[in-house]
Write a protein that holds these residues in place. Structure first.
Motif, short mmCIF file in Angstrom:
data_model
loop_
_atom_site.label_atom_id
_atom_site.label_comp_id
_atom_site.label_asym_id
_atom_site.label_seq_id
_atom_site.Cartn_x
_atom_site.Cartn_y
_atom_site.Cartn_z
N PRO A 210 0.81 -1.23 0.00
CA PRO A 210 0.00 0.00 0.00
C PRO A 210 0.84 1.28 0.00
N SER A 211 2.12 1.18 0.45
CA SER A 211 2.95 2.38 0.50
C SER A 211 3.57 2.71 -0.87
N MET A 212 3.36 1.85 -1.86
CA MET A 212 4.00 2.03 -3.17
C MET A 212 3.30 3.01 -4.08
N GLY A 213 2.10 3.40 -3.71
CA GLY A 213 1.30 4.16 -4.66
C GLY A 213 0.56 3.16 -5.54
N PHE A 214 0.41 3.42 -6.80
CA PHE A 214 -0.29 2.54 -7.76
C PHE A 214 -1.79 2.53 -7.49
N LYS A 215 -2.51 2.33 -8.55
CA LYS A 215 -3.96 2.16 -8.45
C LYS A 215 -4.23 0.78 -7.88
N HIS A 216 -5.17 0.66 -6.97
CA HIS A 216 -5.45 -0.68 -6.47
C HIS A 216 -6.94 -1.01 -6.51
N ALA A 217 -7.23 -2.29 -6.42
CA ALA A 217 -8.62 -2.75 -6.37
C ALA A 217 -8.71 -3.85 -5.33
N VAL A 218 -9.91 -4.21 -4.95
CA VAL A 218 -10.12 -5.20 -3.90
C VAL A 218 -11.09 -6.27 -4.41
N VAL A 219 -10.76 -7.51 -4.14
CA VAL A 219 -11.70 -8.59 -4.43
C VAL A 219 -11.95 -9.31 -3.11
N THR A 220 -13.20 -9.44 -2.70
CA THR A 220 -13.47 -10.10 -1.41
C THR A 220 -13.70 -11.58 -1.63
N TYR A 221 -13.39 -12.34 -0.58
CA TYR A 221 -13.59 -13.79 -0.65
C TYR A 221 -13.85 -14.33 0.74
N LYS A 222 -14.32 -15.55 0.77
CA LYS A 222 -14.56 -16.20 2.05
C LYS A 222 -13.38 -17.10 2.34
N ARG A 223 -12.74 -16.88 3.47
CA ARG A 223 -11.57 -17.68 3.81
C ARG A 223 -12.01 -19.06 4.29
N GLU A 224 -11.40 -20.09 3.68
CA GLU A 224 -11.77 -21.46 4.01
C GLU A 224 -10.98 -21.97 5.21
N LYS A 225 -11.35 -23.16 5.64
CA LYS A 225 -10.55 -23.85 6.66
C LYS A 225 -9.29 -24.36 5.99
N ARG A 226 -8.22 -24.51 6.79
CA ARG A 226 -7.00 -25.11 6.28
C ARG A 226 -7.33 -26.50 5.72
N PHE A 227 -6.83 -26.80 4.51
CA PHE A 227 -7.18 -28.06 3.86
C PHE A 227 -6.65 -29.25 4.66
N ALA A 228 -5.41 -29.17 5.12
CA ALA A 228 -4.83 -30.24 5.94
C ALA A 228 -3.63 -29.67 6.67
N GLY A 229 -3.14 -30.40 7.67
CA GLY A 229 -1.98 -29.94 8.43
C GLY A 229 -2.39 -28.89 9.45
N THR A 230 -1.37 -28.33 10.13
CA THR A 230 -1.65 -27.34 11.17
C THR A 230 -1.03 -26.01 10.80
N THR A 231 -1.42 -24.96 11.52
CA THR A 231 -0.90 -23.63 11.21
C THR A 231 0.62 -23.58 11.40
N LYS A 232 1.30 -22.82 10.53
CA LYS A 232 2.74 -22.64 10.66
C LYS A 232 3.03 -21.28 11.31
N TYR A 233 1.99 -20.68 11.88
CA TYR A 233 2.11 -19.39 12.56
C TYR A 233 1.72 -19.53 14.02
N PRO A 234 2.57 -20.12 14.85
CA PRO A 234 2.24 -20.19 16.27
C PRO A 234 2.28 -18.79 16.88
N LEU A 235 1.78 -18.66 18.12
CA LEU A 235 1.65 -17.34 18.77
C LEU A 235 2.95 -16.54 18.71
N LYS A 236 4.08 -17.24 18.95
CA LYS A 236 5.36 -16.54 18.99
C LYS A 236 5.65 -15.84 17.65
N LYS A 237 5.42 -16.57 16.55
CA LYS A 237 5.65 -15.98 15.23
C LYS A 237 4.68 -14.83 14.96
N MET A 238 3.43 -14.99 15.47
CA MET A 238 2.42 -13.96 15.24
C MET A 238 2.82 -12.66 15.93
N VAL A 239 3.30 -12.79 17.20
CA VAL A 239 3.69 -11.59 17.95
C VAL A 239 4.87 -10.91 17.26
#
Ligand code: UDP
Ligand code: MG
Length: 318
Positions: free
Chosen positions: A186-215
């Motif tokens: 967003p800091s680059m300038g440029f014209k932008h557009a937005v497409v909305t979607y519904k986020r699905e459940k993870r197909f398989a496996g577990t998140t690779k973003y544990p709390l520590k990585k998120m913080v």
């Protein structure tokens, strides 16, 4: 028109085949409809320790549309995205997660928005029903606080986005080591557009973003994009200073009137208060000094050990 698709993968052996199947079917239908002329799918193996790389070797061996970059170790989601985008040879590139939480089917819509003149098309989720309570609350608070501090962020947009060639070229000119892509675009300038979607459940496996990585990701976002906490230190320091002057005058006046009572509280409380504030902002300062330290070293954002199926001169290292 050639489309590049960039997918960072960290221990995603359970989803690799399915994401390939979904994307290939979709891309072939786009080619048939002449929405795109050609495509490439670039997987970035971020130092996976499971069977991700061998799955990629197998898929890339059978399909020349599939290319892979393998890191020497785990550098993180943002460096993996960076490497993939640097190697993208298409006229447009889309980045998305490996776990199929971002439905690839909206890519067609993104392409149309780009052809209509937008250089950056953000995928934005319509709600956060798929997240747990904790992630929903903290994520929303994060976007709100970032906006308050003056960082330009697209609410509920993660790293699912389409970039035109000019935006991709601009991206290669950003030399910073600390990377927070959803603040950079967003800091680059440029014209932008937005497409909305519904986020699905993870197909398989577990998140690779544990709390520590998120913080650390959140701290990264703040300290890479705004000096607001540093400015806050100055403002609070100034308010304290002003209060101290008033208090000092009051103490002097009381003494001159002869009514001074030796007080414990009036000595000890300011020590606590100022000590606390000073320590807190030394902490804030260290965060930024640490950042400068990392930038000055100018270490590589990622290290590639192997690439599969790329043309000889495709992709540059930062
Ligand atoms: N990922 C990565 N390196 C990391 C952590 C994650 O490349 O160190 C990738 C991961 O494989 C996935 C994407 O980043 O494709 C997002 O991760 P995940 O889906 O686990 O995050 P969540 O959706 O739970 O926030
Ligand atoms: Mg995910």
């Amino acid at each position: 028109m050639k489309l590049s698709i960039v997918i960072p993968c960290f221990n995603e052996e359970l989803v690799i085949d399915e994401v390939y199947r979904r994307l290939m079917t979709l891309m072939n239908s786009y080619v048939e409809k002449a929405l795109i002329g050609d495509y490439e799918i670039i997987y970035v193996d971020d130092g996976s320790t499971d069977g991700t790389l061998s799955a990629l070797r197998r898929i890339a061996g059978a399909d020349k549309h599939v290319k892979a970059i393998s890191f020497s170790g785990n550098f993180g989601h943002q460096p993996a995205l960076t490497a993939g985008l640097y190697h993208a040879g298409g006229d447009m590139a889309v980045s998305l997660d490996a776990d199929l939480q971002d439905p690839p089917e909206i890519i067609g819509e993104m392409i149309k928005r780009c052809e209509d003149g937008a250089d950056i098309v953000y995928g934005v989720r319509d709600d956060r029903q798929e997240d747990g309570f904790f992630k929903r609350v903290t994520a929303t608070a994060f976007y709100k606080i970032m906006t308050l501090m003056g960082v330009n962020l697209i609410f509920n947009h993660a790293d699912y986005r389409l970039l035109s060639r000019p935006a991709l070229d601009a991206f290669q000119r950003y030399g910073e080591v600390n990377r927070f892509l959803r603040g950079m675009f967003p800091s680059m300038g440029f014209k932008h557009a937005v497409v909305t979607y519904k986020r699905e459940k993870r197909f398989a496996g577990t998140t690779k973003y544990p709390l520590k990585k998120m913080v650390s990701f959140a701290v990264e976002g703040i300290t890479s994009f705004t000096n607001f906490p540093l400015r806050l230190a100055f403002v609070l320091g100034f308010v304290n200073f002003a209060a101290a002057v008033v208090l000092g005058l009051w103490a002097l006046a009381t003494k001159l009137e002869g009514g001074a009572v030796p007080g414990w509280a009036s000595i000890v409380l300011p020590i606590y208060l100022f000590g606390g504030i000073q320590l807190m902002f030394i902490g804030v300062l260290s965060e930024y000094v640490g950042k400068i330290y990392m930038e000055v070293k100018h270490r590589p954002v990622f290290i590639i050990r192997e690439t599969i199926n790329f043309d000889k001169d495709q992709g540059k290292s930062p």
